[in-house]
Design a protein around this motif. Structure first.
Motif, PDB file in Angstrom:
ATOM      1  N   PRO A 247     114.271 -49.396  73.484  1.00 16.53           N
ATOM      2  CA  PRO A 247     115.104 -48.198  73.853  1.00 16.53           C
ATOM      3  C   PRO A 247     114.689 -47.949  75.647  1.00 16.53           C
ATOM      4  O   PRO A 247     113.667 -48.078  75.941  1.00 16.53           O
ATOM      5  CB  PRO A 247     114.308 -47.275  73.374  1.00 16.53           C
ATOM      6  N   ILE A 248     115.846 -47.712  76.354  1.00 11.50           N
ATOM      7  CA  ILE A 248     115.742 -47.575  77.654  1.00 11.50           C
ATOM      8  C   ILE A 248     115.967 -45.928  78.134  1.00 11.50           C
ATOM      9  O   ILE A 248     117.255 -45.367  77.463  1.00 11.50           O
ATOM     10  CB  ILE A 248     116.574 -48.308  78.439  1.00 11.50           C
ATOM     11  N   ASN A 249     115.274 -44.947  78.362  1.00 14.37           N
ATOM     12  CA  ASN A 249     115.379 -43.871  78.762  1.00 14.37           C
ATOM     13  C   ASN A 249     115.727 -43.316  80.289  1.00 14.37           C
ATOM     14  O   ASN A 249     114.951 -44.131  81.021  1.00 14.37           O
ATOM     15  CB  ASN A 249     114.227 -42.845  78.370  1.00 14.37           C
ATOM     16  N   GLU A 250     116.610 -42.533  80.456  1.00 14.76           N
ATOM     17  CA  GLU A 250     116.832 -41.722  81.905  1.00 14.76           C
ATOM     18  C   GLU A 250     116.956 -40.368  81.849  1.00 14.76           C
ATOM     19  O   GLU A 250     117.279 -39.909  80.776  1.00 14.76           O
ATOM     20  CB  GLU A 250     117.919 -42.535  82.484  1.00 14.76           C
ATOM     21  N   PRO A 251     116.279 -39.759  82.813  1.00 16.27           N
ATOM     22  CA  PRO A 251     116.598 -38.281  82.932  1.00 16.27           C
ATOM     23  C   PRO A 251     117.924 -37.821  82.671  1.00 16.27           C
ATOM     24  O   PRO A 251     119.183 -38.406  83.131  1.00 16.27           O
ATOM     25  CB  PRO A 251     116.020 -37.870  84.251  1.00 16.27           C
ATOM     26  N   ALA A 252     117.993 -36.475  81.981  1.00 16.28           N
ATOM     27  CA  ALA A 252     119.254 -35.835  82.177  1.00 16.28           C
ATOM     28  C   ALA A 252     119.013 -34.449  82.438  1.00 16.28           C
ATOM     29  O   ALA A 252     117.951 -34.045  82.601  1.00 16.28           O
ATOM     30  CB  ALA A 252     119.836 -35.842  80.664  1.00 16.28           C
ATOM     31  N   LYS A 253     119.870 -33.813  83.001  1.00 14.89           N
ATOM     32  CA  LYS A 253     119.628 -32.456  83.622  1.00 14.89           C
ATOM     33  C   LYS A 253     119.539 -31.453  82.469  1.00 14.89           C
ATOM     34  O   LYS A 253     120.196 -31.259  81.389  1.00 14.89           O
ATOM     35  CB  LYS A 253     121.079 -32.171  84.473  1.00 14.89           C
ATOM     36  N   LYS A 257     112.552 -29.826  84.772  1.00 11.45           N
ATOM     37  CA  LYS A 257     112.346 -31.185  84.970  1.00 11.45           C
ATOM     38  C   LYS A 257     112.380 -31.843  83.652  1.00 11.45           C
ATOM     39  O   LYS A 257     111.630 -31.413  82.718  1.00 11.45           O
ATOM     40  CB  LYS A 257     111.096 -31.342  85.730  1.00 11.45           C
ATOM     41  N   SER A 258     113.189 -32.935  83.590  1.00 14.61           N
ATOM     42  CA  SER A 258     113.061 -33.669  82.321  1.00 14.61           C
ATOM     43  C   SER A 258     111.780 -34.280  82.151  1.00 14.61           C
ATOM     44  O   SER A 258     110.911 -34.640  82.990  1.00 14.61           O
ATOM     45  CB  SER A 258     114.268 -34.779  82.573  1.00 14.61           C
ATOM     46  N   TYR A 263     107.407 -38.125  83.869  1.00 17.53           N
ATOM     47  CA  TYR A 263     106.666 -39.432  83.508  1.00 17.53           C
ATOM     48  C   TYR A 263     106.599 -40.215  84.930  1.00 17.53           C
ATOM     49  O   TYR A 263     105.901 -40.638  85.470  1.00 17.53           O
ATOM     50  CB  TYR A 263     107.436 -40.272  82.560  1.00 17.53           C
ATOM     51  N   LEU A 264     108.095 -40.297  85.262  1.00 24.08           N
ATOM     52  CA  LEU A 264     108.040 -41.193  86.781  1.00 24.08           C
ATOM     53  C   LEU A 264     107.354 -40.742  87.815  1.00 24.08           C
ATOM     54  O   LEU A 264     106.942 -41.203  88.733  1.00 24.08           O
ATOM     55  CB  LEU A 264     109.641 -41.012  86.954  1.00 24.08           C
TER      56      LEU A 264
END
Length: 292
Positions: A247-253, A257-258, A263-264
């Motif tokens: 699975p590849i996660n990215e932030p969403a608005k 803060k996501s 994590y980043l």
């Protein structure tokens, strides 16, 4: 584990394409191991043995002729975890990784039948080489390894071990220990999750599709995974036989803060967020871990 590998290495594989959109040109036989770079490998290994029921498998360090690192290898059923700490020295990649990220996953090692071909196929499709194919030998045979870079400072290492009968890898010796708590029922790695930056999810989906022949198993948007305050988006990539899932996660608005952004920020870049492990009885497994 050693007997399982010996048996598997003498097996002729027939790859059923469970996910027909995946190409399986490598192909991947499974997850070989996950390696963490940590500040104190012995302490980390002790914690995983005590809390999660892993057992001693192999060791590498000064006593085995390895001078730049110390590594402890743990096993539970089909799961192998490596905890590695750097020895003092200049330009030590391991030390730099820990200084930047803290303890974290460096290597997602994938078991293949041909590590040279795996490296050639992925690099010609656009992967950046981590290291070209090399052969490591000892009295138990030889292992061929190669590697490519992926998100952040994380890498894939391809492991070809069909001509090796040792405990783990050349340079390692069997780790004899009187302290081996009972296992808690952990079986195998189900999936390993990447956290990447804003608008990078599709980039890494394309990487796994084009470079490694994976297919998109399922997509979650911010309506699927969200709370009142935070949200994320995710795409799950799988190889054709379904043994490897990323699975590849990215932030969403969201209102705040996501969790992916957090994590980043804390990890200082993309990396492995979590490793999901299968169990036949999750209630029993969690109950045993809670008691520890």
């Amino acid at each position: 584990m050693k007997d399982d590998l010996t048996k598997a290495n003498n097996t002729t594989y027939s790859f059923e394409k469970i996910f027909p959109d995946a190409q399986d040109f490598l192909p991947l036989l499974g997850t070989d191991y996950v390696e963490f770079y940590v500040g104190n490998a012995k302490q980390a290994a002790h914690f995983y043995k005590t809390a999660f029921g892993f057992q001693s498998l192999a060791y590498a360090g000064l006593e085995t002729g390895v001078t730049d690192r110390t590594s402890y290898v743990l096993v539970q059923d089909k799961i192998r975890l490596v905890f590695t700490t750097p020895m003092p020295g200049e330009n030590n990649e391991i030390f730099d990784h820990i200084k930047k990220h803290g303890d974290g996953v460096k290597v997602l090692a994938l078991w293949v039948d041909d590590a040279t071909k795996a490296w050639e196929e992925t690099t010609k499709r656009g992967a950046e080489s981590y290291f070209s194919p090399r052969t490591e030998k000892d009295a138990d045979g030889e292992v061929i390894k190669s590697g490519i870079k992926i998100y952040g400072d994380t890498v894939h290492v391809f492991i070809e071990r069909k001509n090796y009968k040792g405990t783990f890898l050349p340079g390692f010796e069997k780790w004899e220990s009187d302290y081996n708590p009972e296992t808690v029922g952990l079986k195998f790695i189900d999936h390993m999750v990447a956290n990447v930056g804003w608008n990078e999810m599709n980039i890494w989906e394309k990487f796994y599709n084009d470079v490694m022949g994976f297919a998109n198993l399922i997509t979650f948007d911010d309506k699927d995974i969200s709370t009142q305050f935070t949200a994320l988006m995710s795409k799950v990539m799988t190889n054709g036989n379904g043994r490897i899932k990323f699975p590849i996660n990215e932030p969403a608005k969201g209102k705040k803060k996501s969790q992916i952004e957090e994590y980043l920020d804390f990890y200082d870049g993309p990396g492995v967020q979590h490793i999901a492990i299968a169990t036949d009885d999750i209630v029993s497994t969690v109950a045993q871990m809670a008691k520890r």
